[in-house]
Enzyme design. Structure first.
Site, mmCIF file in Angstrom:
data_model
loop_
_atom_site.group_PDB
_atom_site.id
_atom_site.type_symbol
_atom_site.label_atom_id
_atom_site.label_comp_id
_atom_site.label_asym_id
_atom_site.label_seq_id
_atom_site.Cartn_x
_atom_site.Cartn_y
_atom_site.Cartn_z
ATOM 1 N N GLU A 93 8.914 -35.006 -11.421
ATOM 2 C CA GLU A 93 8.766 -34.010 -10.361
ATOM 3 C C GLU A 93 9.399 -34.411 -9.027
ATOM 4 O OE1 GLU A 93 4.605 -33.051 -10.085
ATOM 5 O OE2 GLU A 93 4.613 -31.884 -11.939
ATOM 6 N N GLU A 152 4.292 -30.290 -18.840
ATOM 7 C CA GLU A 152 2.904 -30.185 -18.376
ATOM 8 C C GLU A 152 2.478 -28.727 -18.340
ATOM 9 O OE1 GLU A 152 2.023 -32.099 -14.683
ATOM 10 O OE2 GLU A 152 3.164 -33.923 -15.134
#
Length: 706
Positions: free
Chosen positions: A500, A604
């Site tokens: 991320e 995710e």
């Protein structure tokens, strides 16, 4: 004149006796009378009855003496020979005995008495019996009086203590016989009522102190050998099970560990848990990373389940979907997954992430606390259950301090490294393929708490941005060199470069340039696994044509509705529709090189319906659902409720309630929402659920929710 039954009229010949009182006066009178010729002559004239009586009385005394021998206890002070002679009547000469004649009246009464008992033997025994009893009683009384006087005399010559009190040694003897000794040695009572130490007790105290000096270090060592360390003072995930047995340490000795390695991360006697580690010492490294703990053999012939190939067989990525799960919040701390690390602190202390937590605890306590977390939060049984749940891949987030730390870093260095290696071996054992995810980079690549430090982005940004970018590349050099070993060829399927990266705040070109360099390093090291790169929250459509010159790269997207204030308030039906249509369309478009990036998966996702979970939006922060999230940034701050219009009051009570209280209707919706997302992500290369287990966040834990 004394009668024949008066004990004071004659000396006691049963034991040495010092005359006193009336006896001394009588003796002086007899000596004075003896010195006159008249008395001497009278004494001789009356010697016949005296000679008849005295032998008989002597025989009686000898008989009594044989029955009751005198007490020769060593408690009495030995007398000198002269003193013994003066007080032993048996040692007197005849002249000395004659020098103590009885008076005429006494001799007359004695003759009458002897005459009476000589003709009546039975009466003699009756008369003697009470006299014997009386004499025995008198003798015991006199012994007590004598003992008390002896003690008083001795006490006068005793040494004084440093406080001016008399010292008295507790020994066997008169005190014990009189019942005045209650403790032998140790504390003894003084007249003042206070207590003091006796000599024996001081010796005992010294012995105990010496034993403690020896045993305490031994206990510490044994604790380390067993894995040492108890619950962290700052809290943390609890584990009610027994401490690791660490039986494999029994086969080695502390001397097997070189002096330079003792008390370092290479010393297995300092490890909390040695289960399934190879504890034979080795300083061998690959890529500068230790192989200590690894076993030398492995087997890649295991299948996760009968529907997928074993590890040593090729997986058909792109046609065979990945069905995996994350083990988040384990090797990279995330507050909402393990809130127990943070809930004991007050808000003004500012303990909000792993950086501040480690700094607050300090190096030693942080190492102790976090290693126990590594050893207990995820165990072998978790990987066994993951396999049983039908998963075939596991994504393992870890942080750069598993490899190294830098000046100013409070993180616990290198301990998590061996737990990462052991986790890979557990995945191998159960046929699970691994996605290695570098979750935290130097400087923080996104400024969120799960990157290690919440706040500013210091990677590719700020004063040390370039330095931290280079440090990250150096870390990949070490990691890829290590994982290029043949033993990892089959079990590691994917290798993540950066989790991320916040590309909505960083120059996109800088991030892509860094990723290109990182990919080149990994390939140069010999790793041929797929490389995973995050979409950076740019949106999948913006990745078309990016990194086209880097082979075998997968785009990793994380899909959540609840972090978008324009989507969190969707009614349940619309959330399912968005998952089925919106995410499915995006995935299909991205997975094709003609229309998108190419290989794409969802790294995710969760069933969470709200952002109500405590600490999900940072420690001590509120949520969008109730409108209690004033971040200070107009683009992210939410101060009005953002729950669905038809939900009534925007409350987190239902979302944070025990799942046992969920209605059947709500449980059915959660299942449908999960199935909708799975179907969407399998339109691409597959998915990894976030996450396997949490302490209390039910809708984020696959293990608990199922």
């Amino acid at each position: 004149m004394a009668g024949p039954y008066d004990r004071d009229a004659r000396p006691d010949r049963e034991r040495p006796h010092r005359p006193h009182g009336r006896e001394r006066r009588d003796q002086r009178q007899r000596r004075s009378a003896h010195n006159t010729p008249e008395k001497k002559s009278a004494g001789n004239a009356r010697g016949e009855p005296q000679e008849r009586a005295l032998p008989e009385r002597g025989e009686q005394r000898r008989e009594r003496t044989s029955r009751n021998p005198p007490d020769r206890s060593p408690r009495h002070k030995p007398r000198s020979p002269e003193r013994r002679r003066r007080h032993d009547p048996s040692s007197f000469t005849s002249s000395e005995r004659d020098s103590n004649p009885l008076s005429f009246d006494s001799l007359a009464k004695l003759d009458a008495y002897n005459e009476k008992i000589s003709h009546h033997p039975q009466e003699k025994e009756q008369l003697l019996a009470p006299r014997e009893t009386d004499r025995s009683h008198r003798r015991r009384q006199k012994e007590k009086v004598t003992s008390g006087r002896v003690l008083k005399d001795k006490a006068k010559h005793r040494r004084k203590s440093e406080h001016g009190r008399e010292k008295r040694r507790v020994v066997s003897g008169p005190l014990a016989e009189e019942g005045r000794v209650k403790n032998r040695g140790g504390y003894i009572a003084e007249d003042s009522g206070k207590k003091r130490f006796g000599r024996k007790c001081w010796i005992s105290v010294l012995v105990v102190v010496l034993l403690l000096v020896i045993l305490i270090p031994v206990g510490i060592y044994a604790s380390k050998k067993r894995g040492g360390g108890g619950d962290a003072e700052a809290g943390g995930p609890s584990d009610d099970g027994p401490a690791p047995a660490n039986d494999n340490l029994k086969g080695i000795g502390e001397n097997d560990i070189p002096a330079e390695a003792k008390n370092t991360y290479l010393d297995p006697f300092t490890w909390y848990d040695t289960t399934d580690f190879n504890v034979t010492y080795t300083k061998e490294t690959i890529g500068g990373l230790p192989v200590m703990g690894l076993n030398s053999v492995w087997d890649d012939g295991t299948q996760a389940n009968e529907n997928v190939p074993s590890l040593d067989k090729k997986w058909a990525y792109g046609t065979m979907p990945i069905r995996g799960v994350n083990v988040g919040g384990w090797l990279s701390i995330e507050p909402f997954i393990t809130p127990s690390f943070f809930k004991s602190y007050k808000p003004n202390q500012g303990i909000i992430d792993e950086y501040t937590l480690s700094k607050e605890l300090g190096p030693q306590q942080a190492a102790k606390t976090l290693e126990k977390h590594y050893a207990t939060f995820i165990k072998e049984d978790d990987f066994k259950q993951i396999q049983a749940a039908g998963f075939d891949h596991v994504r393992i987030p870890y942080s750069y301090w598993a490899v190294t730390t830098y000046p100013g870093d409070p993180y616990v260095p290198k301990i998590s490294w061996r737990y990462l290696l052991r986790a890979i071996e557990y995945c191998r054992k159960y046929g699970l393929r691994v996605n290695l995810d570098l979750h935290a980079l130097p400087g923080s690549q996104n400024g969120w708490n799960h990157s290690g430090r919440q706040g500013a982005v210091g990677w590719l940004n700020g004063t040390d941005g370039d330095l931290n970018a280079q440090r990250s590349l150096d870390i990949h050099t070490q990691l890829s060199t290590f994982f290029a070993q043949p033993r990892y060829k089959n079990v590691i399927a994917m290798y993540g470069l950066a989790n991320e990266p916040k590309m909505i705040a960083l120059p996109t070109s800088d991030v892509l340039d860094w990723e290109t360099k990182a990919a080149a390093i990994v390939r140069k090291s010999g790793m041929q696994q797929y490389l995973a790169v995050g979409d950076g929250f740019l949106g999948l459509t913006k990745w078309k044509g990016q990194l086209s010159g880097v082979p075998n790269v997968i785009l990793d997207v994380h899909q959540y509705i609840i972090f978008n204030k324009n989507q969190i308030n969707y009614p349940h039906q619309k959330k399912i529709q968005y998952a089925c249509q919106g995410w499915t369309d995006q995935m299909r478009q991205s997975v094709s090189v003609a229309t998108g990036f190419g290989p794409t998966l969802c790294g995710e996702w969760s069933q969470a319906d709200t952002d109500c979970t405590p600490y999900l939006n940072n420690v001590n922060m509120g949520n969008r659902w109730e409108g209690t999230l004033p971040t200070g940034d107009p683009t992210t701050s939410v101060t009005t409720p953002h729950c669905p219009p038809d939900s009534g009051t925007c409350s987190c009570d239902k979302a944070n309630a025990d799942p046992g209280s969920y209605s059947d209707e709500y449980k059915q919706w959660l299942m449908m929402f999960a199935e909708a997302q799975i179907a969407s992500f399998e339109a691409g290369w597959g998915w990894f659920y976030w996450t396997w287990v949490t302490e209390s966040a039910t809708q984020w834990s696959w293990k608990v929710s199922t």
